[in-house]
Design a protein around this motif. Structure first.
Motif, PDB file in Angstrom:
ATOM      1  N   ASP A 207       0.806  -1.221   0.000  1.00  0.00           N
ATOM      2  CA  ASP A 207       0.000   0.000   0.000  1.00  0.00           C
ATOM      3  C   ASP A 207       0.843   1.278   0.000  1.00  0.00           C
ATOM      4  OD1 ASP A 207       0.999  -0.357   2.533  1.00  0.00           O
ATOM      5  OD2 ASP A 207      -0.887   0.094   3.564  1.00  0.00           O
ATOM      6  N   ALA A 208       2.160   1.137  -0.165  1.00  0.00           N
ATOM      7  CA  ALA A 208       3.047   2.304  -0.157  1.00  0.00           C
ATOM      8  C   ALA A 208       2.794   3.163  -1.395  1.00  0.00           C
ATOM      9  CB  ALA A 208       4.503   1.859  -0.116  1.00  0.00           C
ATOM     10  N   ARG A 209       2.896   4.457  -1.219  1.00  0.00           N
ATOM     11  CA  ARG A 209       2.734   5.371  -2.344  1.00  0.00           C
ATOM     12  C   ARG A 209       3.970   5.276  -3.247  1.00  0.00           C
ATOM     13  NH1 ARG A 209       5.788   9.617  -2.519  1.00  0.00           N
ATOM     14  NH2 ARG A 209       6.878  10.410  -0.713  1.00  0.00           N
ATOM     15  N   VAL A 210       3.821   5.723  -4.459  1.00  0.00           N
ATOM     16  CA  VAL A 210       4.930   5.725  -5.402  1.00  0.00           C
ATOM     17  C   VAL A 210       5.884   6.848  -4.997  1.00  0.00           C
ATOM     18  CG1 VAL A 210       5.602   5.993  -7.820  1.00  0.00           C
ATOM     19  CG2 VAL A 210       3.442   4.855  -7.238  1.00  0.00           C
ATOM     20  N   PRO A 211       7.138   6.515  -4.701  1.00  0.00           N
ATOM     21  CA  PRO A 211       8.096   7.562  -4.320  1.00  0.00           C
ATOM     22  C   PRO A 211       8.329   8.557  -5.460  1.00  0.00           C
ATOM     23  CG  PRO A 211       8.927   5.379  -3.745  1.00  0.00           C
ATOM     24  CD  PRO A 211       7.718   5.180  -4.601  1.00  0.00           C
ATOM     25  N   ASP A 212       8.673   9.771  -5.093  1.00  0.00           N
ATOM     26  CA  ASP A 212       8.986  10.794  -6.089  1.00  0.00           C
ATOM     27  C   ASP A 212      10.135  10.322  -6.969  1.00  0.00           C
ATOM     28  OD1 ASP A 212       7.058  12.457  -5.027  1.00  0.00           O
ATOM     29  OD2 ASP A 212       8.470  13.569  -3.763  1.00  0.00           O
ATOM     30  N   GLY A 213      10.027  10.595  -8.260  1.00  0.00           N
ATOM     31  CA  GLY A 213      11.094  10.261  -9.193  1.00  0.00           C
ATOM     32  C   GLY A 213      11.076   8.832  -9.689  1.00  0.00           C
ATOM     33  N   ILE A 214      10.038   8.071  -9.322  1.00  0.00           N
ATOM     34  CA  ILE A 214       9.939   6.677  -9.752  1.00  0.00           C
ATOM     35  C   ILE A 214       8.690   6.503 -10.609  1.00  0.00           C
ATOM     36  CG2 ILE A 214       9.591   4.301  -8.961  1.00  0.00           C
ATOM     37  CD1 ILE A 214      11.446   4.780  -6.724  1.00  0.00           C
ATOM     38  N   VAL A 215       8.838   5.761 -11.704  1.00  0.00           N
ATOM     39  CA  VAL A 215       7.729   5.463 -12.607  1.00  0.00           C
ATOM     40  C   VAL A 215       7.093   4.152 -12.174  1.00  0.00           C
ATOM     41  CG1 VAL A 215       7.123   4.882 -14.980  1.00  0.00           C
ATOM     42  CG2 VAL A 215       8.818   6.649 -14.526  1.00  0.00           C
ATOM     43  N   ASP A 216       5.779   4.157 -11.977  1.00  0.00           N
ATOM     44  CA  ASP A 216       5.047   2.949 -11.592  1.00  0.00           C
ATOM     45  C   ASP A 216       4.706   2.165 -12.857  1.00  0.00           C
ATOM     46  OD1 ASP A 216       3.458   0.981 -10.523  1.00  0.00           O
ATOM     47  OD2 ASP A 216       2.034   2.340  -9.569  1.00  0.00           O
ATOM     48  N   ALA A 217       5.348   0.992 -13.020  1.00  0.00           N
ATOM     49  CA  ALA A 217       5.092   0.147 -14.192  1.00  0.00           C
ATOM     50  C   ALA A 217       3.873  -0.731 -13.988  1.00  0.00           C
ATOM     51  CB  ALA A 217       6.317  -0.711 -14.500  1.00  0.00           C
ATOM     52  N   GLY A 218       3.292  -0.731 -12.792  1.00  0.00           N
ATOM     53  CA  GLY A 218       2.079  -1.494 -12.534  1.00  0.00           C
ATOM     54  C   GLY A 218       2.354  -2.849 -11.911  1.00  0.00           C
ATOM     55  N   THR A 219       1.316  -3.679 -11.921  1.00  0.00           N
ATOM     56  CA  THR A 219       1.394  -5.010 -11.328  1.00  0.00           C
ATOM     57  C   THR A 219       1.819  -6.017 -12.385  1.00  0.00           C
ATOM     58  OG1 THR A 219      -0.339  -4.441  -9.761  1.00  0.00           O
ATOM     59  CG2 THR A 219       0.099  -6.779 -10.069  1.00  0.00           C
ATOM     60  N   ALA A 220       2.946  -6.677 -12.128  1.00  0.00           N
ATOM     61  CA  ALA A 220       3.491  -7.710 -13.014  1.00  0.00           C
ATOM     62  C   ALA A 220       3.474  -7.299 -14.489  1.00  0.00           C
ATOM     63  CB  ALA A 220       2.751  -9.024 -12.797  1.00  0.00           C
ATOM     64  N   PRO A 221       4.122  -6.178 -14.830  1.00  0.00           N
ATOM     65  CA  PRO A 221       4.158  -5.745 -16.233  1.00  0.00           C
ATOM     66  C   PRO A 221       5.078  -6.650 -17.054  1.00  0.00           C
ATOM     67  CG  PRO A 221       5.646  -4.417 -14.950  1.00  0.00           C
ATOM     68  CD  PRO A 221       4.915  -5.311 -13.974  1.00  0.00           C
ATOM     69  N   PRO A 222       5.023  -6.564 -18.370  1.00  0.00           N
ATOM     70  CA  PRO A 222       5.979  -7.319 -19.179  1.00  0.00           C
ATOM     71  C   PRO A 222       7.408  -6.873 -18.831  1.00  0.00           C
ATOM     72  CG  PRO A 222       4.220  -6.430 -20.554  1.00  0.00           C
ATOM     73  CD  PRO A 222       4.075  -5.812 -19.195  1.00  0.00           C
ATOM     74  N   PRO A 223       8.316  -7.822 -18.612  1.00  0.00           N
ATOM     75  CA  PRO A 223       9.697  -7.442 -18.266  1.00  0.00           C
ATOM     76  C   PRO A 223      10.343  -6.533 -19.303  1.00  0.00           C
ATOM     77  CG  PRO A 223       9.354  -9.762 -17.821  1.00  0.00           C
ATOM     78  CD  PRO A 223       8.132  -9.278 -18.545  1.00  0.00           C
ATOM     79  N   GLY A 224       9.973  -6.689 -20.577  1.00  0.00           N
ATOM     80  CA  GLY A 224      10.531  -5.821 -21.608  1.00  0.00           C
ATOM     81  C   GLY A 224      10.181  -4.367 -21.398  1.00  0.00           C
ATOM     82  N   ARG A 225       8.987  -4.117 -20.892  1.00  0.00           N
ATOM     83  CA  ARG A 225       8.577  -2.735 -20.606  1.00  0.00           C
ATOM     84  C   ARG A 225       9.449  -2.152 -19.495  1.00  0.00           C
ATOM     85  NH1 ARG A 225       4.403   0.035 -17.302  1.00  0.00           N
ATOM     86  NH2 ARG A 225       4.110   2.037 -18.313  1.00  0.00           N
ATOM     87  N   VAL A 226       9.716  -2.951 -18.463  1.00  0.00           N
ATOM     88  CA  VAL A 226      10.582  -2.506 -17.366  1.00  0.00           C
ATOM     89  C   VAL A 226      11.979  -2.228 -17.902  1.00  0.00           C
ATOM     90  CG1 VAL A 226      11.623  -3.183 -15.170  1.00  0.00           C
ATOM     91  CG2 VAL A 226       9.220  -3.716 -15.633  1.00  0.00           C
ATOM     92  N   ALA A 227      12.506  -3.122 -18.733  1.00  0.00           N
ATOM     93  CA  ALA A 227      13.844  -2.937 -19.296  1.00  0.00           C
ATOM     94  C   ALA A 227      13.899  -1.677 -20.158  1.00  0.00           C
ATOM     95  CB  ALA A 227      14.241  -4.162 -20.120  1.00  0.00           C
ATOM     96  N   ASP A 228      12.862  -1.428 -20.947  1.00  0.00           N
ATOM     97  CA  ASP A 228      12.828  -0.225 -21.796  1.00  0.00           C
ATOM     98  C   ASP A 228      12.819   1.039 -20.953  1.00  0.00           C
ATOM     99  OD1 ASP A 228      12.801  -1.847 -24.039  1.00  0.00           O
ATOM    100  OD2 ASP A 228      10.648  -1.584 -24.441  1.00  0.00           O
ATOM    101  N   LEU A 229      11.991   1.062 -19.903  1.00  0.00           N
ATOM    102  CA  LEU A 229      11.943   2.237 -19.023  1.00  0.00           C
ATOM    103  C   LEU A 229      13.286   2.453 -18.332  1.00  0.00           C
ATOM    104  CD1 LEU A 229       8.407   1.718 -17.445  1.00  0.00           C
ATOM    105  CD2 LEU A 229       9.106   3.639 -18.900  1.00  0.00           C
ATOM    106  N   ALA A 230      13.885   1.363 -17.847  1.00  0.00           N
ATOM    107  CA  ALA A 230      15.184   1.469 -17.167  1.00  0.00           C
ATOM    108  C   ALA A 230      16.264   1.945 -18.136  1.00  0.00           C
ATOM    109  CB  ALA A 230      15.561   0.136 -16.540  1.00  0.00           C
ATOM    110  N   ALA A 231      16.236   1.440 -19.359  1.00  0.00           N
ATOM    111  CA  ALA A 231      17.224   1.858 -20.366  1.00  0.00           C
ATOM    112  C   ALA A 231      17.071   3.336 -20.714  1.00  0.00           C
ATOM    113  CB  ALA A 231      17.088   0.998 -21.627  1.00  0.00           C
ATOM    114  N   ALA A 232      15.848   3.854 -20.575  1.00  0.00           N
ATOM    115  CA  ALA A 232      15.599   5.275 -20.841  1.00  0.00           C
ATOM    116  C   ALA A 232      15.993   6.149 -19.649  1.00  0.00           C
ATOM    117  CB  ALA A 232      14.124   5.485 -21.181  1.00  0.00           C
ATOM    118  N   GLY A 233      16.525   5.523 -18.593  1.00  0.00           N
ATOM    119  CA  GLY A 233      16.989   6.287 -17.437  1.00  0.00           C
ATOM    120  C   GLY A 233      15.964   6.447 -16.329  1.00  0.00           C
ATOM    121  N   GLU A 234      14.829   5.804 -16.465  1.00  0.00           N
ATOM    122  CA  GLU A 234      13.788   5.905 -15.439  1.00  0.00           C
ATOM    123  C   GLU A 234      14.078   4.939 -14.285  1.00  0.00           C
ATOM    124  OE1 GLU A 234      11.529   8.130 -15.534  1.00  0.00           O
ATOM    125  OE2 GLU A 234      11.359   8.662 -17.634  1.00  0.00           O
ATOM    126  N   LYS A 235      13.702   5.346 -13.091  1.00  0.00           N
ATOM    127  CA  LYS A 235      13.689   4.440 -11.947  1.00  0.00           C
ATOM    128  C   LYS A 235      12.290   3.827 -11.942  1.00  0.00           C
ATOM    129  CE  LYS A 235      17.128   6.717  -9.129  1.00  0.00           C
ATOM    130  NZ  LYS A 235      17.440   7.287  -7.820  1.00  0.00           N
TER     131      LYS A 235
END
Length: 106
Positions: free
Chosen positions: A13-41
Motif C-alpha cells: 500500500d506504499a505510495r509511489v516515491p517521487d522520481g519513480i515510474v510505476d510500471a504497474g502489477t506484473a508488467p511485461p519485463p521488456g517494458r521494465v527494461a525499456d523504461l530502465a534503459a531510458a533512465g527511469e527508476k
C-alpha cells in the motif's frame, strides 16, 4: 563492481516515491527494461496470497531486478525472501559483493 542503488522494497500500500515510474502489477519485463534503459527508476508491484515464500513471485522479482526495476512492492510475507533474491541478483550482476565467498578446492 558497478555502482547501483539496492532495489527498494515497499509495502503493497506504499505510495509511489517521487522520481519513480510505476510500471504497474506484473508488467511485461521488456517494458521494465525499456523504461530502465531510458533512465527511469521503475517500480513494479508483485502480488500473492501465499504466507510462505512464493517461488513464482521470487522468480518474477529476480527477472524484474535483472531488467532494471529499482523498487518492488511486495506483501510483508514475501519481503525477507525477496530481499535475499535481490541481493543474489545484485551479486551476480557485480553490483555488490557476495555475502559469502567459497572456493572449491579439489
Amino acid at each position: 563492481m558497478g555502482k547501483h542503488e539496492p532495489v527498494a522494497l515497499l509495502a503493497p500500500d506504499a505510495r509511489v516515491p517521487d522520481g519513480i515510474v510505476d510500471a504497474g502489477t506484473a508488467p511485461p519485463p521488456g517494458r521494465v527494461a525499456d523504461l530502465a534503459a531510458a533512465g527511469e527508476k521503475v517500480l513494479v508491484t508483485l502480488e500473492t496470497d501465499a504466507r510462505e515464500p512464493d517461488p513464482g513471485l521470487l522468480a518474477a522479482a529476480s527477472v524484474y531486478a535483472w531488467a532494471g526495476a529499482r523498487a518492488l512492492r511486495v506483501p510483508a510475507s514475501q519481503a525477507a525472501a525477496v530481499r535475499d533474491v535481490l541481493d543474489m541478483v545484485a551479486s551476480i550482476r557485480g553490483e555488490r559483493p557476495p555475502a559469502e565467498t567459497r572456493r572449491g578446492l579439489a
